[in-house]
Design an enzyme around this catalytic site. Structure first.
Site, PDB file in Angstrom:
ATOM      1  N   LYS A  16     -57.124 -39.628 -18.182  1.00 48.84           N
ATOM      2  CA  LYS A  16     -56.744 -38.962 -19.426  1.00 48.84           C
ATOM      3  C   LYS A  16     -56.864 -39.928 -20.606  1.00 48.84           C
ATOM      4  O   LYS A  16     -56.738 -41.137 -20.425  1.00 48.84           O
ATOM      5  CB  LYS A  16     -55.267 -38.511 -19.340  1.00 48.84           C
ATOM      6  CG  LYS A  16     -55.008 -37.327 -18.439  1.00 48.84           C
ATOM      7  CD  LYS A  16     -53.523 -36.986 -18.424  1.00 48.84           C
ATOM      8  CE  LYS A  16     -53.220 -35.825 -17.505  1.00 48.84           C
ATOM      9  NZ  LYS A  16     -53.807 -34.538 -17.906  1.00 48.84           N
ATOM     10  N   ARG A  34     -52.999 -28.516  -8.516  1.00 46.62           N
ATOM     11  CA  ARG A  34     -53.402 -27.417  -7.618  1.00 46.62           C
ATOM     12  C   ARG A  34     -53.708 -27.945  -6.219  1.00 46.62           C
ATOM     13  O   ARG A  34     -53.584 -27.212  -5.244  1.00 46.62           O
ATOM     14  CB  ARG A  34     -54.588 -26.658  -8.229  1.00 46.62           C
ATOM     15  CG  ARG A  34     -55.851 -27.444  -8.376  1.00 46.62           C
ATOM     16  CD  ARG A  34     -56.817 -26.819  -9.358  1.00 46.62           C
ATOM     17  NE  ARG A  34     -56.414 -27.017 -10.751  1.00 46.62           N
ATOM     18  CZ  ARG A  34     -57.074 -26.544 -11.806  1.00 46.62           C
ATOM     19  NH1 ARG A  34     -58.169 -25.833 -11.638  1.00 46.62           N
ATOM     20  NH2 ARG A  34     -56.652 -26.793 -13.017  1.00 46.62           N
TER      21      ARG A  34
HETATM   22  N1  BES Z   1     -50.469 -32.170 -15.574  1.00 42.11           N
HETATM   23  C1  BES Z   1     -51.616 -31.618 -16.187  1.00 42.11           C
HETATM   24  C2  BES Z   1     -51.326 -30.390 -17.036  1.00 42.11           C
HETATM   25  C3  BES Z   1     -50.451 -30.577 -18.237  1.00 42.11           C
HETATM   26  C4  BES Z   1     -51.022 -30.647 -19.494  1.00 42.11           C
HETATM   27  C5  BES Z   1     -49.100 -30.618 -18.135  1.00 42.11           C
HETATM   28  C6  BES Z   1     -50.218 -30.774 -20.607  1.00 42.11           C
HETATM   29  C7  BES Z   1     -48.293 -30.748 -19.250  1.00 42.11           C
HETATM   30  C8  BES Z   1     -48.856 -30.818 -20.482  1.00 42.11           C
HETATM   31  C9  BES Z   1     -52.631 -31.223 -15.126  1.00 42.11           C
HETATM   32  O1  BES Z   1     -52.605 -31.972 -13.956  1.00 42.11           O
HETATM   33  C10 BES Z   1     -53.978 -31.394 -15.720  1.00 42.11           C
HETATM   34  O2  BES Z   1     -54.337 -32.495 -16.006  1.00 42.11           O
HETATM   35  N2  BES Z   1     -54.692 -30.303 -15.904  1.00 42.11           N
HETATM   36  C11 BES Z   1     -55.986 -30.342 -16.476  1.00 42.11           C
HETATM   37  C12 BES Z   1     -56.896 -29.490 -15.643  1.00 42.11           C
HETATM   38  C13 BES Z   1     -58.334 -29.615 -15.981  1.00 42.11           C
HETATM   39  C14 BES Z   1     -58.839 -30.991 -15.599  1.00 42.11           C
HETATM   40  C15 BES Z   1     -59.098 -28.558 -15.253  1.00 42.11           C
HETATM   41  C16 BES Z   1     -55.863 -29.803 -17.891  1.00 42.11           C
HETATM   42  O3  BES Z   1     -55.099 -28.870 -18.120  1.00 42.11           O
HETATM   43  O4  BES Z   1     -56.528 -30.363 -18.771  1.00 42.11           O
HETATM   44 MN    MN Z   2     -53.805 -33.726 -14.139  1.00 39.26          MN
END
Ligand code: BES
Ligand code: MN
Ligand code: ZN
Length: 497
Positions: A277, A351
């Site tokens: 990230k 997931r």
């Molecule tokens: N933990 C994150 C989702 C999240 C985003 C939680 C903002 C709280 C606040 C999750 O694991 C994630 O990174 N999701 C990605 C998925 C994508 C790579 C398909 C996302 O939402 O960007």
């Molecule tokens: Mn994630």
């Protein structure tokens, strides 16, 4: 917070602060404010403030009165609750929170809250106690100059026409619910260096011991033995050992079926893994275990409230880290169910851990499943901060949950799970892939989970936008919200009756 029920007249309350709600019974733009209580002495004390327009009944508006005439209280706090017609138990819950939060910086330590006449007494007691305890929580644990501003005692002032036994029960239940919600918030608030999967498991064990739940914690060996390839794929990249936490509530006399499975995402820190990230806001990913903490809080309340239904709580706890051992985009993992998953993005890890958590819950005999997870940024794009996303493969189960949400005063908005979305997670090399492209990201994530819930009635709660409050609100501190705990418990109780 100590909570006491009183059926004595409000005027007799010897308290630092007597709180009463002011509502506005006029239509539209006009105002006609009044104290929402049958108590004549409170009405009389408030009369001047109201007639002078110091308080008009607008929501969260406050007016203070010292040494109120005819009352034994040192102060009277009037708090606006909005239009009478719209006033609900959910509003009252927030007002109680706001009253407590108004007291805290003034170093007042006790209050007595006069129940408004508009809400049936049992519901009102519940709302006031829940709101006050939730409002009392502040997440400033690590400030070295922290002053403990917690309110120590709450008296709920009902009238002597009310049924003491029923109200006392409502009060006791509300206390359990709100303290369980605060337990969840406390766990979520901890940073990842102080809330590793191991520590989260210890906290679950400690809670289980205190409330009489069976709790088992498994490590990497068991995760591999169970062939949880999706969960392990995430865990393998971290030096912190993962934990598979299983809490069982099996009350004597409960029927064999249904068995409710509560499965939580417990990612104690989500860096994104190799698909790392950006640095901005990454610190927030300490709350990526909120789904797991939600289930620990819910299991606490269930264990103490004792509904006649079997419930199994499962938390898949791990970090998501980049390292030489971490899984990489393109890798293929075999989930516990036997399905193969092509990893497109290692940041879609929630997931993966839930896929095996759901499968394991089914193997343990759960007939109904609910998962909670901070799963996608996309749900925040879709619904913002006011509603969590809810998905369900079973309309009857959804309806029951919607009723529970209403009673608990929590907001979630249903999103679809149509087969059309399935195409987006088809892989050319494996059974399924772990991302579904740019559009409908909250839905494709849910579609992924559905593959692992299979034909078991299932609800998925995406709490990414709601598990953390971005700002202070009058009724609740900025930080972890504890969303979904109350609704899950309400659902389990109704399901077991
Ligand atoms: N933990 C994150 C989702 C999240 C985003 C939680 C903002 C709280 C606040 C999750 O694991 C994630 O990174 N999701 C990605 C998925 C994508 C790579 C398909 C996302 O939402 O960007
Ligand atoms: Mn994630
Ligand atoms: Zn995550």
């Amino acid at each position: 917070m100590k909570t006491i029920l009183s059926l004595s007249p409000a005027a007799q309350m010897e308290t630092e602060c007597l709180v009463a709600v002011v509502l506005d019974k006029a239509e539209k733009d006009k105002t006609e404010a009044y104290v929402s209580s049958g108590d004549k002495s409170v009405q009389k004390s408030a009369a001047d403030l109201i007639s002078a327009g110091d308080i008009t009944g607008k929501t969260f508006e406050v007016a203070w009165l010292h040494k109120p005439d005819g009352l034994k209280a040192k102060r009277l706090l009037l708090i606006g609750g909005g239009k009478t017609k719209k006033f609900s138990a959910s509003d009252l819950r927030k007002l109680a929170g706001a009253a407590v939060r108004a007291l805290k910086p003034r170093t007042l330590r006790s209050l007595a809250f006069v129940l408004p006449g508009e809400i049936p007494a049992e519901e009102a007691v519940k709302a006031v106690v829940e709101g006050a305890i939730v409002g009392n929580f502040d997440p400033d644990t690590y400030k070295s100059d922290r002053k403990d501003q917690n309110v120590e005692s709450l008296t709920v002032v009902a009238t002597n026409n009310d049924d003491r036994t029923k109200l006392q029960r409502a009060l006791d239940e509300a206390l359990i619910l709100a303290e369980s919600q605060n337990l969840t918030r406390e766990l979520v608030n901890e940073p990842s260096n102080r809330m590793t999967p191991t520590i989260l498991a210890e906290r679950a064990e400690q809670m289980s011991k205190e409330t009489g739940l069976k709790c088992e914690v498994y490590g990497a060996d068991k995760i591999k033995e169970l062939k949880m390839g999706a969960f392990w794929g995430v865990a393998q990249g971290s030096d912190e050992p993962p934990a598979l936490i299983v809490m069982r509530y099996e009350p004597a006399g409960a029927p064999e079926k249904p068995v409710l499975g509560l499965v939580g995402k417990g990612v104690t820190f989500d860096t994104g893994g190799i698909s790392i990230k950006p640095a901005d806001n990454m610190e927030k990913m300490k709350y990526d275990m909120a789904g797991g903490a939600t289930m620990i809080g819910a299991m606490r309340a269930i264990s103490l409230l004792k509904p006649k239904i079997k419930v199994i709580g499962i938390v898949c706890a791990t970090e998501n880290m980049p390292s030489g051992k971490a899984q990489k985009p393109g890798d293929i993992q075999t989930a516990m169910s036997g399905k193969t998953i092509e990893i497109i993005n290692t940041d879609a890890e929630g997931r993966l851990v839930l896929a095996d958590g759901l499968c394991y819950a089914r193997q343990l005999g759960c007939t109904h499943l609910i998962d909670a997870a901070t799963l996608t940024g996309a749900v925040v794009v879709a619904l913002g901060y006011a509603n969590a996303g809810i998905f369900s493969s079973d309309d009857a189960m959804y309806q029951r949950f919607a009723a529970a949400l209403d009673k608990a005063g929590e907001k979630m908005w249903r999103l679809p799970l149509d087969d059309e979305y399935k195409d987006q997670i088809k892989s050319s090399i494996a059974d399924i892939m772990n991302t579904g492209g740019r559009w409908g990201g909250a839905i494709t994530a849910a579609m992924f989970l559905k593959e692992f819930a299979e034909d078991t009635p299932w609800i998925h709660l995406d709490i990414a936008g709601t598990a953390w409050m971005e700002d202070n609100k009058p009724w609740i501190a900025k930080g972890p919200s504890g969303i979904a705990v109350r609704s899950l418990v309400q659902f389990a109780r109704e399901f077991g009756s």
